[in-house]
Write a protein that holds these residues in place. Structure first.
Motif, PDB file in Angstrom:
ATOM      1  N   HIS A 120      -3.618   8.728  -5.868  1.00 13.10           N
ATOM      2  CA  HIS A 120      -3.188   7.471  -5.789  1.00 13.10           C
ATOM      3  C   HIS A 120      -1.487   7.981  -6.235  1.00 13.10           C
ATOM      4  CE1 HIS A 120      -2.563   3.224  -5.375  1.00 13.10           C
ATOM      5  NE2 HIS A 120      -1.600   3.315  -6.516  1.00 13.10           N
ATOM      6  N   LYS A 146       3.595   4.258   6.462  1.00 10.93           N
ATOM      7  CA  LYS A 146       3.920   2.752   6.069  1.00 10.93           C
ATOM      8  C   LYS A 146       3.817   2.036   7.443  1.00 10.93           C
ATOM      9  CE  LYS A 146       5.759   0.040   2.681  1.00 10.93           C
ATOM     10  NZ  LYS A 146       6.976   0.236   1.647  1.00 10.93           N
ATOM     11  N   TYR A 177       1.823  -2.551   5.152  1.00 15.44           N
ATOM     12  CA  TYR A 177       0.649  -1.924   4.764  1.00 15.44           C
ATOM     13  C   TYR A 177       0.915  -0.387   4.576  1.00 15.44           C
ATOM     14  CZ  TYR A 177      -3.626   0.659   5.922  1.00 15.44           C
ATOM     15  OH  TYR A 177      -4.881   1.673   6.011  1.00 15.44           O
ATOM     16  N   ASP A 178       0.553   0.097   3.374  1.00  9.25           N
ATOM     17  CA  ASP A 178       1.129   1.630   2.696  1.00  9.25           C
ATOM     18  C   ASP A 178      -0.380   2.084   2.596  1.00  9.25           C
ATOM     19  OD1 ASP A 178       2.023   3.741   2.002  1.00  9.25           O
ATOM     20  OD2 ASP A 178       2.951   2.876   0.261  1.00  9.25           O
ATOM     21  N   PRO A 179      -0.871   2.775   3.598  1.00  7.34           N
ATOM     22  CA  PRO A 179      -2.182   3.409   3.254  1.00  7.34           C
ATOM     23  C   PRO A 179      -2.143   4.491   2.473  1.00  7.34           C
ATOM     24  CG  PRO A 179      -1.441   3.683   5.743  1.00  7.34           C
ATOM     25  CD  PRO A 179      -0.090   3.147   4.825  1.00  7.34           C
ATOM     26  N   LYS A 219      -1.310   3.874  -0.666  1.00  4.70           N
ATOM     27  CA  LYS A 219      -1.787   3.335  -2.008  1.00  4.70           C
ATOM     28  C   LYS A 219      -3.092   2.671  -1.927  1.00  4.70           C
ATOM     29  CE  LYS A 219       2.939   2.829  -3.567  1.00  4.70           C
ATOM     30  NZ  LYS A 219       4.126   1.967  -3.855  1.00  4.70           N
ATOM     31  N   CYS A 220      -3.805   2.851  -0.746  1.00  2.41           N
ATOM     32  CA  CYS A 220      -4.930   2.258  -0.577  1.00  2.41           C
ATOM     33  C   CYS A 220      -5.966   2.944  -1.236  1.00  2.41           C
ATOM     34  CB  CYS A 220      -5.416   2.188   0.924  1.00  2.41           C
ATOM     35  SG  CYS A 220      -6.922   1.271   1.189  1.00  2.41           S
ATOM     36  N   CYS A 266      -5.496  -8.038  -1.810  1.00  4.39           N
ATOM     37  CA  CYS A 266      -5.254  -6.648  -2.243  1.00  4.39           C
ATOM     38  C   CYS A 266      -4.997  -6.183  -3.547  1.00  4.39           C
ATOM     39  CB  CYS A 266      -4.147  -5.963  -1.269  1.00  4.39           C
ATOM     40  SG  CYS A 266      -3.531  -4.228  -1.692  1.00  4.39           S
ATOM     41  N   THR A 281      -1.031  -1.804  -1.624  1.00  2.00           N
ATOM     42  CA  THR A 281      -1.214  -1.498  -0.425  1.00  2.00           C
ATOM     43  C   THR A 281      -0.788  -2.407   0.804  1.00  2.00           C
ATOM     44  OG1 THR A 281      -3.129  -0.045  -1.341  1.00  2.00           O
ATOM     45  CG2 THR A 281      -3.028  -0.539   1.299  1.00  2.00           C
TER      46      THR A 281
END
Lengths: 84, 959
Positions: B112, B164, B173-175, B177-178, B231, B235
């Motif tokens: 992360h 993103k 949607y920022d993968p 940070k998922c 969320c 993300t």
């Protein structure tokens, strides 16, 4: 100035009254006349009823017979206060 | 003021009534059976660390953080998936648990980004919170290993990294940070019911994916915001939060879009709105939202808003900005002049279904007490006036019978003339949730709406009837129920007039009402109709939801009665899970009707001819009210053309765009001498106005809205009106200019007056609403906290009234010149005339109205998808682009009416409901043909609109 889509108010009133009559034709006989009259008394503004009676006095052309029968129970508009 | 923090219990509430007691960390806790240990802990105030659990969705048990130990059991079960049981002794914090949790967090953080300080979720990140909660101090694995965080490692592209996705206008949607907790995927499934999101890949390769690895905007995503809300990290983040930062205070308020009336927290920084977040305690929406309420509020600060009053002599003149005082004085003088010249009844007003109850009440009071007549109407005229009439006749109350929670107890849902996934999306989500749990669905609609078949939802029956044949079809359903002996005799004998029932039963039983007999005119398969009727009568709790596809017909009121008959004959009234539920169009259309906006009714649906009711208002207002009904909107326009109606005050409604037969509306407005438009924007009606009074948004005032379930919800001011005054203040100032001595200091005083004069509102006050959150009217001595379900032991009118409903074909008929039937509707992203939503990023989804046409009809006319087509009716013609689809049957075309350039209402006719004059928008006979571009009327109209929106430049004052 009646055209296919832009009818005069009188034409519309006849049409509206007949629409109401059409509904009450399908109701039990004893309710029909009162139904039409009540409906018009409840929802038609005085000038609409005034025009209604004017059309009626000119012979009531186009009115459904049930409307004509109901007419005697429709309230004649009183004089409205204010100018005019 | 502070930020409203809602407790997240981790898992949903258990509906069980059986209580059990367990011990958690030495505390005895009593909870309903079926409650998770996580939720039980939280109810005792013990926060078990968690990441993948949130109480809007079912437990999932994937994050391995919420582990606990139970005495006498092996291992460390997840508290979210382990139900609490009688006598359990649970420990949430032991050395073993501490070690596991720290290890789990270490793994999460090793993949992360550590950009907390510049992260949009800084201060609102559950991952950050959990790192703190478990005491993470070190990540032994380092950050160099396999990861999803960095685009490159040692100058080599990282295949696992994804850029993103900022394709959606409202969130990103920022993968990177998922944490793959699946909360977004589950929210999309369980809360929204769209199933747009999934987890692709397995193990370390698992990723959240909209659709088939698409961008959000290209996927099935409907942008409801449920995933963003779910969320736990940055993300999925609102773009407004990225831009502005975290909010610092919030207030609970009510959405100003559709009749669902969702509760939202308006989260603020100073007077700047950071975001709207659905409120879990909102009883209409239960924490859910749609793209409009959640995101489409940008219109409130749009540059098109008019902030200064303006007047002009003629509608061909440019506008001239004036002071408020001058504007009020001008209106007062003009209205008085007109009344002197043309009579007391030559002016009127239109109340707004978008404004608050308090504002609506004041406008009708201004008309009745100030103008001295009853020429007041509201937009319900063109939407649900037949509901008011039909339900009053049959049940005795002009409103729906249930609350929205009721759908959770329904076994068979019948939807007629409504498209909830577009028109009432949050209710649709609640409905789909119930359907996925096994309730059956009957759809009666000319179009194959989404609910007929969408992921995990399929209608048992879809009756695709020809537009205009509702009465025939619903009456035929009653025919099947009566002739096959499926009616609920006990209910009918107890609750309805038995003689009337027998008369009606004989009527519907006649062979001409059989499904086979009406097949020719309705086009509905008789067998399908029979199956639908049987299912509704025998499937358990049956509820009917309907919309404007019922009311906006020549027989709108008759269909409402037919629906009421159907509910009574099957005994589906007076308890949870049943009822007749009109889905109201606008946020406060129910309220505007309640507040006496109709020309024949005082507040609380009491007829103007009733002396004792008039007496209440005569005494309080110090006037003598007229005892005659006033003009309805179409009658006002007729009277205007005839020269007896000369002035109007229109608050927050755009009749030129929304009402049928545009040319007639325009002619009526043009014939008036003083048209006053009170609105946010120079709307289409304002093209014909002489005075423009700037309006305020729902964010800028205190008040209440009443939604489709009769729920009175609070609207709270979170920012100062940009135009300087809330709408109720403007109406009050106008009333004062006309000589009325009004002194309301706050909208609560207006509601107090409503309560004082209106029995069904007797118990309502802002204090009560602030205490209870909301109440459903009737709210009085008999029901101090309101009435979720009506007609429980008896109908409001006493006995339920069965009324014969004979099908009468509309006079709007197809023929050689106009062979197709046009019907109209809404789309999810846009709202009504679009004045608000067109001024937001929602145009990304719907930038123009399209004409849906079946391939068969298109081919005959040589029309390809996307072509410009001309659509002509007896009333007029317009052009728009075609969309070829099989959602409509051959012979039927469909369009939305959100864009003024389309001018859909140039085509609609002046036919209307026999009882209420509600226009027949849903049936217009038309012809469609190829076209090169805009019609002459569209070009003329555009030019006229452009001219009439000119504002004269303000000269710098010399002094």
């Amino acid at each position: 100035m009646d055209s296919e889509s832009h009818k005069s108010t009188a034409t519309k009133l006849v049409y509206m009254a007949n629409q109401i009559a059409t509904f009450f034709h399908t109701q039990p006989k004893d309710e029909a006349v009162a139904g039409v009259a009540d409906h018009i008394n409840h929802f038609w503004e005085p000038r609409m009823r005034e025009q209604f009676f004017a059309i009626l006095e000119q012979g009531g052309d186009g009115f459904d017979p049930l409307v004509i029968e109901a007419a005697k129970h429709i309230r004649k508009p009183g004089l409205v206060s204010g100018a005019s | 003021m502070s930020l409203i923090e809602e407790i997240d219990y981790g898992t949903p509430k258990s509906p069980s009534e059986k209580m059990i007691t367990l011990t958690i960390d030495g505390n005895e806790v009593t909870v309903p059976e079926g409650t998770s240990i996580m939720r039980a802990s939280m109810e005792a105030g013990i926060k078990v660390p968690k990441l993948c659990a949130t109480d809007m969705v079912d437990a999932f048990g994937s994050c391995r953080l919420c582990l606990i130990e139970i005495e006498g059991r092996n291992g460390t079960p997840a508290s979210c998936t382990t139900p609490a049981m009688e006598g359990l002794v649970v420990h949430t914090q032991t050395q073993r648990l501490k070690n596991i949790r720290k290890g789990v967090m270490e793994l999460y953080i090793s993949d992360h980004p550590l950009d907390c300080l510049t992260c949009a979720a800084n201060g609102d990140c559950e991952l950050q919170d959990m790192a703190g909660a478990v005491g993470l101090r070190d990540v032994r694995y380092g950050y160099e290993g396999d990861n999803h965080v960095f685009a490159k490692a040692h100058d080599v592209a990282n295949d696992r990294w994804m850029p993103k996705d900022d394709s959606n206008p409202y969130f990103t949607y920022d993968p990177a940070k998922c944490i793959v907790c699946s909360r977004c995927v589950r929210a999309c499934e369980e809360v929204q019911g769209t199933f747009a999101l999934t987890i692709e890949g397995r193990g370390f390769s698992s990723r959240v994916s909209p659709g088939m690895h698409e961008n959000f905007i290209d996927s099935e995503c409907v942008s409801c915001g449920a995933c963003v809300q779910a969320c736990p990290t940055a993300t999925l983040t609102e773009k407004s939060v990225i831009e502005i930062g975290q909010p610092e205070h919030s207030k609970v308020t009510t959405c100003a879009y559709c009749g669902v009336g969702c509760s939202f927290k308006a989260e603020m920084r100073g007077e700047e709105l950071v975001r709207m977040v659905p409120w879990k305690d909102g009883k209409a929406n239960r924490g859910h939202s749609c793209v409009k309420g959640r995101f489409a509020y940008g219109y409130s600060t749009h540059k098109d808003r008019i902030l200064n009053p303006m007047i002009r002599e003629k509608i061909s003149d440019p506008w001239r900005e004036v002071s408020w005082e001058e504007a009020y004085k001008h209106v007062a003088n003009e209205f008085r002049r007109i009344q002197y010249q043309y009579g007391r009844n030559s002016i009127g007003g239109i109340t707004s279904s978008r404004c608050t109850n308090e504002e609506t009440y004041l406008v009708q009071k201004l008309v009745r007490a100030g103008f001295g007549n009853n020429n007041v109407d509201t937009c319900a005229r063109v939407c649900h006036s037949p509901t008011g009439y039909g339900l009053k006749q049959t049940f005795g109350t002009s409103a729906g019978t249930q609350d929205f929670d009721s759908v959770e107890h329904t076994d068979v849902v019948m939807i007629i003339g409504a498209n909830p996934t577009d028109g009432h999306p949050v209710f649709a989500s609640r409905l789909k949730k119930r359907l996925r749990k096994g309730a059956k669905l009957i759809v009666v609609d000319p179009r194959r709406i989404d609910l007929v078949r969408s992921p995990h939802v399929e209608a048992a029956q879809h009756l695709p009837l020809r537009p205009g044949t509702n009465v025939a079809v619903v009456t035929s359903m009653a025919h099947v129920i009566v002739t096959e002996g499926l009616f609920n005799e006990k209910f009918i004998r107890e609750r309805c007039d038995w003689d009337e029932f027998q008369d009606w039963a004989a009527f519907v039983s006649s062979p001409e009402h059989s499904p086979e007999a009406i097949h020719q005119l309705s086009g509905v398969d008789p067998q399908a109709l029979r199956e639908a009727a049987r299912l509704f009568a025998t499937g358990g709790n049956g509820a009917i939801y309907y919309g404007l596809g019922v009311t906006e017909h020549s027989q709108g009121s008759t269909t409402v009665m037919a629906i009421a008959n159907l509910a009574m004959v099957t005994g589906n009234i007076g308890r949870k899970g049943v009822g007749v539920n009109p889905l109201r169009g606008q946020n406060n259309v129910q309220g505007s009707c309640d507040m006496g906006s109709f020309p024949h009714e005082l507040p609380g649906y009491r007829h103007i001819s009733d002396e004792s009711t008039r007496d209440i208002f005569d005494k309080l207002w110090g006037v003598k009210l007229q005892d005659e009904p006033g003009l309805r909107i179409p009658n006002m326009l007729d009277a205007a053309v005839d020269g007896t109606f000369k002035g109007i005050y229109i608050q927050g409604e755009d009749i030129l765009q929304s009402d049928p037969d545009t040319k007639h509306v325009a002619a009526g407005l043009a014939a008036m001498e003083c048209v006053v438009v009170h609105d946010l924007f120079l709307n289409e009606t304002a093209n014909y106005a002489h005075v423009f009074l700037p309006g305020s948004t729902f964010l800028e005032k205190e008040g209440t809205f009443t939604n489709a379930e009769r729920r009175i919800n609070r609207v709270r001011k979170v920012m100062s009106p940009l135009n300087g005054y809330a709408d109720w203040e403007v109406t009050q100032n106008l009333a004062r200019a006309m000589g009325l001595d009004w002194n309301y200091g706050h909208p609560s005083e207006i509601m107090d007056e409503v309560a004082l004069t209106t029995p069904s509102f007797a118990g309502v006050s802002f204090d009560l609403l602030d205490r209870e959150g909301s109440v459903q009217w009737p709210c009085n001595e008999k029901a101090p906290l309101g009435t979720p379900i009506m007609h429980i032991d008896s109908f409001a009118r006493g006995k339920g009234k069965f009324i014969r409903t004979e099908y009468v074909a509309t006079d709007e008929r197809t023929g050689p010149r106009f062979p197709l039937l046009l019907t109209t509707g809404r789309i999810l992203s846009q709202y009504n005339v679009g004045a608000q939503t067109r001024r937001t990023h929602n145009v990304v989804w719907h930038e123009e109205d399209r004409l849906e046409i079946h391939a068969h009809d298109a081919e005959q006319r040589g029309i390809r998808d996307g072509d410009w087509v001309k659509i002509t009716s007896r009333a007029g013609e317009t052009t728009l682009r075609a969309l070829i689809t099989d959602r409509v049957s051959p012979g039927v075309v469909y369009t939305t009416f959100h864009h003024p350039t389309t001018q859909a209402n140039v085509i609609t006719t002046d036919f209307s409901d026999w009882a209420t004059n509600c226009p027949e928008y849903k049936v217009t006979a038309v012809q469609v043909g190829a076209s090169n571009g805009p019609s002459e009327w569209q070009i003329e109209y555009d030019e006229q609109a452009r001219q009439s929106r000119r504002i004269a430049p303000v000269l710098d004052a010399a002094e």
